[in-house]
Design a protein around this motif. Structure first.
Motif, mmCIF file in Angstrom:
data_model
loop_
_atom_site.group_PDB
_atom_site.id
_atom_site.type_symbol
_atom_site.label_atom_id
_atom_site.label_comp_id
_atom_site.label_asym_id
_atom_site.label_seq_id
_atom_site.Cartn_x
_atom_site.Cartn_y
_atom_site.Cartn_z
ATOM 1 N N GLN A 135 6.261 -0.459 3.050
ATOM 2 C CA GLN A 135 5.084 -1.227 3.427
ATOM 3 C C GLN A 135 4.787 -2.235 2.314
ATOM 4 O OE1 GLN A 135 3.009 2.578 3.782
ATOM 5 N NE2 GLN A 135 1.410 1.754 2.408
ATOM 6 N N ASN A 136 4.089 -3.257 2.688
ATOM 7 C CA ASN A 136 3.852 -4.346 1.739
ATOM 8 C C ASN A 136 2.763 -4.038 0.721
ATOM 9 O OD1 ASN A 136 5.786 -5.948 2.993
ATOM 10 N ND2 ASN A 136 4.293 -6.738 4.486
ATOM 11 N N ALA A 137 1.904 -3.068 1.051
ATOM 12 C CA ALA A 137 0.788 -2.757 0.140
ATOM 13 C C ALA A 137 0.545 -1.255 0.130
ATOM 14 C CB ALA A 137 -0.477 -3.509 0.551
ATOM 15 N N PHE A 138 0.197 -0.751 -1.051
ATOM 16 C CA PHE A 138 -0.112 0.667 -1.214
ATOM 17 C C PHE A 138 -1.506 0.793 -1.831
ATOM 18 C CE2 PHE A 138 4.457 0.203 -1.526
ATOM 19 C CZ PHE A 138 4.916 1.171 -0.648
ATOM 20 N N GLU A 139 -2.159 1.856 -1.435
ATOM 21 C CA GLU A 139 -3.491 2.127 -2.009
ATOM 22 C C GLU A 139 -3.441 3.448 -2.746
ATOM 23 O OE1 GLU A 139 -7.294 1.311 0.208
ATOM 24 O OE2 GLU A 139 -7.478 3.492 0.008
ATOM 25 N N LEU A 140 -3.977 3.430 -3.973
ATOM 26 C CA LEU A 140 -3.946 4.605 -4.829
ATOM 27 C C LEU A 140 -5.341 4.844 -5.388
ATOM 28 C CD1 LEU A 140 -2.046 6.726 -6.079
ATOM 29 C CD2 LEU A 140 -1.740 5.178 -8.016
ATOM 30 N N GLN A 141 -5.840 6.038 -5.193
ATOM 31 C CA GLN A 141 -7.165 6.410 -5.710
ATOM 32 C C GLN A 141 -6.984 7.280 -6.948
ATOM 33 O OE1 GLN A 141 -9.488 8.261 -2.623
ATOM 34 N NE2 GLN A 141 -9.595 6.366 -1.391
#
Length: 734
Positions: A135-141
């Motif tokens: 995927q083009n973007a990842f989200e990390l918390q």
């Protein structure tokens, strides 16, 4: 090294000779040709000069009919130049996947004589695939309470190329809070981990935007980038912790859908919502074979596994607590091969038919064995079924040759059903069979054979010229001209010049014709030698004897030898003594007949006499005797008579017996009957003489000469068989 693909000079050839057994009688060398070319070459590109590498001249190409024997037509051979050309797209990733070595092996077939050559074309990888993220973007918390040194797995990229052209490195945009660590999975692929270098402060900065770049080492290198957004969350003191950082499990490919693979375990020391853990796949969109229970951590099989398609799965799982803290682990699932694919037998270069004089060890066909399984499950034993004059020889890996192993005879067996059974070494073993029909071609190896060892035919004389007298027949089990028979006369005991005027034979039907009317009195028997000859090349022939017996017909009248007529044609006169008793032999008529058998048997009769009762003639002997005693009135008179000689009825009109032994038996029966009649007459005569002596003279006065006036014979004639059974004095009696 051989020449490359066109102008690029990429292709290389390395000839390696391997000895193998061709047949029972000869040993030859099979040359394996090696080429090396890059993938994605345009169609029509030259791989190498195959004809030159096989030591074939351009003039031989039309007759040798060089061609590629392969299920997938990646290559073809130029009929004019003998060059090996690319015929379809060569995508190394599609053909070999992630294999480090990618080669296409196939056979090249040449005819006249039939031979097989093994070709190995190595496909080199070119850097035609860019590393791509899922995927083009990842989200990390990340919680602001996370300590320095914490690591986070982010999305990895995939590159279909291999070697230096595959994914080799990751780069992270510069940032003081984060750094990047590259790790390697069991299958050799690399993935990045984000390392927290300094603690975060949500109040100072709520999020961070990073750029992750994946690069390969191709020439030129290719790369792609993905955006990582790091969200800083409020403090959650304890993140979830997996019981293992790496889970490994082995599964057979025949495991049923719904089966639990394993259960991952994670704990969190926090309380309440921050301790509630949920599980998920980090790349859920790409996981189609497995399902994950988000609450229990159980991984379940969704679809059937296939070792031949995918041998290993590497899955990254994520555990997130209620406070948003995340932990990750890797699950590696190795698929074990089971023997679930039966071998497949494929025949190639199969001839329409083979000649029955084919020598032992001659190559008939090439066959290949394919088994999708691996290891022992993919090792195959090839076997020829039934008792047939063929055998299977190993040519190379999974390649076999069908050769002759016995004498072929089309007349006994016009064709064979060949069944090849391939069995792998799995447990339990699997097998499959493939059958073909081989037709045997005819050669002229059988000579014509007559129906009889010899022929005998009876032909009555005076036959009409041109009539059929018999027919000979010969058979030849060969086909076509090899079995077509013609007949001729090759020898006889007749004069060579006279043969054609006596008999002829029809070349097609074998009917023998009489060219003239036969004469039993001139030719009673003759022999011919007939030949039956086929139309093969070379022609074969056989001979038979024909014995022709010319039968007699009653076509000759009897001829009187005695008494002969006088010079003027007058009859001969004989004198009889006055005292001659009844039965006195006056003379004997002698006659002959040129015919044979029954036709030559003569009988004698009195046709005319001046004194009918005075003389009698023997029916068979021709003896003229007095029938009674001469009286006074006969003294001055002279007797004059005429004799009729007749032959027995013509028996030759009856069908001639086909067996000479039966004809002889007939003659014996007739002779026995005549002897019996003569014996009966002799007994009657003896009884009559005895009565004459014992009775009164008056009663038997007629038996004395001159005492009876009746002209009745007193003594029966003495018959003898044959025309001239005894010798007689032919002088006239005085």
């Amino acid at each position: 090294m051989g020449s490359g693909a066109g102008k690029s000079g990429w292709a290389e050839r390395r000839p390696v000779l391997f000895p193998f057994l061709l047949s029972l009688f000869c040993l030859a060398l099979s040359e394996q040709i090696h080429y090396r070319i890059p993938e994605e070459m345009p169609e029509g590109s030259v791989v190498g000069n195959l004809a030159k590498d096989l030591r074939l001249s351009v003039h031989e190409l039309p007759t040798r009919k060089l061609r590629v024997s392969s299920e997938k037509p990646y290559f073809t051979v130029s009929a004019e130049s003998g060059e090996l050309l690319v015929s379809s797209r060569l995508d190394r990733e599609q053909i070999c996947g992630k294999k480090s070595a990618c080669a296409l092996e196939f056979e090249v077939v040449a005819e006249n004589p039939l031979n097989f050559y093994h070709v190995n074309v190595e496909i080199e990888d070119v850097n035609d695939h860019t590393p791509k993220f899922s995927q083009n973007a990842f989200e990390l918390q990340i919680s602001e309470s996370t300590k320095s040194g914490a690591r986070f797995i982010v999305g990895s990229a995939h590159d279909a190329d291999i070697g230096t052209n595959s994914l080799q490195n990751y780069q992270l945009s510069p940032d003081d809070h984060f750094s990047l660590v590259i790790k390697e999975k069991l299958d050799g692929s690399k993935y990045p981990e984000l390392v927290l270098m300094t603690p975060l402060d949500r109040e100072e900065q709520k999020s961070y935007h990073l750029t992750l770049t994946a690069l390969d080492f191709g020439d030129p290198p290719l790369s792609s980038a993905a955006q990582i957004q790091v969200l800083v969350t409020d403090a959650n003191d304890n993140p979830p912790v997996f019981s293992q950082e790496l889970y490994r499990v082995e599964l057979p490919e025949n495991v049923l859908p719904g089966t639990t693979v394993l259960r991952v375990m994670a704990t969190d020391q926090d309380d309440g919502v921050n301790a509630e853990i949920t599980f998920s796949f980090t790349e859920a969109g790409q996981i189609t074979q497995f399902d994950l229970n988000s609450n229990t951590g159980e991984i379940i099989i969704l679809n059937t596994l296939d070792f031949e398609e995918v041998k290993e799965y590497s899955i990254v799982l994520e555990a997130k607590d209620g406070g948003g803290m995340i932990a990750q682990c890797t699950v590696e699932i190795e698929v074990l091969d089971i023997n679930d694919n039966a071998p497949e037998v494929v025949f190639q270069s199969l001839p329409d038919f083979i000649m029955e004089d084919t020598k032992l060890g001659t190559h008939i066909a090439l066959l290949k064995i394919r088994d999708k399984d691996s290891g022992h499950n993919g090792e195959v034993i090839c076997k020829l079924e039934g008792d047939v004059p063929f055998k299977v020889l190993t040519s190379s890996r999974n390649t076999y040759k069908l050769v002759t192993d016995g004498v072929l005879d089309r007349e006994q067996t016009p064709g064979y059903n060949i069944t090849i059974t391939a069995t792998d070494k799995g447990k339990p073993p699997l097998s499959s069979s493939s059958s073909i029909t081989l037709h045997i071609g005819d050669v002229n190896d059988n000579m014509p054979v007559f129906e009889r060892a010899s022929y005998m035919v009876h032909v009555a004389e005076n036959n009409p010229p041109g009539a059929s007298i018999t027919q000979v027949s010969a058979s030849d089990p060969d086909l076509g001209p090899n079995g077509h028979v013609s007949y001729s006369i090759v020898a006889s005991d007749l004069e060579p010049r006279a043969l054609s005027s006596y008999v002829s034979v029809n070349p097609q039907s074998g009917v023998v014709f009489a060219q003239r009317a036969f004469d039993h009195e001139q030719l009673r028997v003759f022999e011919l030698t007939l030949q039956a000859r086929d139309h093969g090349s070379p022609a074969l022939s056989s001979n038979v004897s024909l014995r022709v017996l010319v039968g007699d017909r009653n076509d000759n009248a009897p001829r009187v030898l005695y008494p002969a007529l006088g010079p003027d044609g007058s009859a001969l006169f004989d004198t009889v003594p006055r005292a001659a008793q009844p039965g006195y032999l006056v003379t004997k008529v002698v006659a002959v007949d040129a015919d044979s058998g029954h036709n030559a048997w003569l009988s004698y009769h009195v046709l005319q006499a001046s004194e009918p009762g005075l003389f009698s003639v023997g029916l068979r002997t021709g003896e003229v005797r007095t029938a009674r005693a001469l009286g006074d009135r006969d003294a001055a008179a002279s007797a004059c008579w005429s004799l009729l000689q007749e032959a027995l009825p013509d028996l030759s009109d009856r069908p001639s017996p086909s067996d000479p032994q039966a004809e002889l038996q007939f003659y014996l029966v007739v002779a026995l009957a005549l002897i019996s009649v003569l014996f009966l007459l002799a007994v009657i005569l003896a009884v009559a003489l005895h009565l004459r002596r014992s009775s009164s003279p008056a009663a038997w006065g007629c038996f004395k000469p001159g005492l009876c006036v009746k002209s009745e014979p007193g003594v029966l004639p003495n018959y003898s068989e044959g025309t001239l059974p005894y010798s007689y004095n032919l002088s006239p009696y005085s």
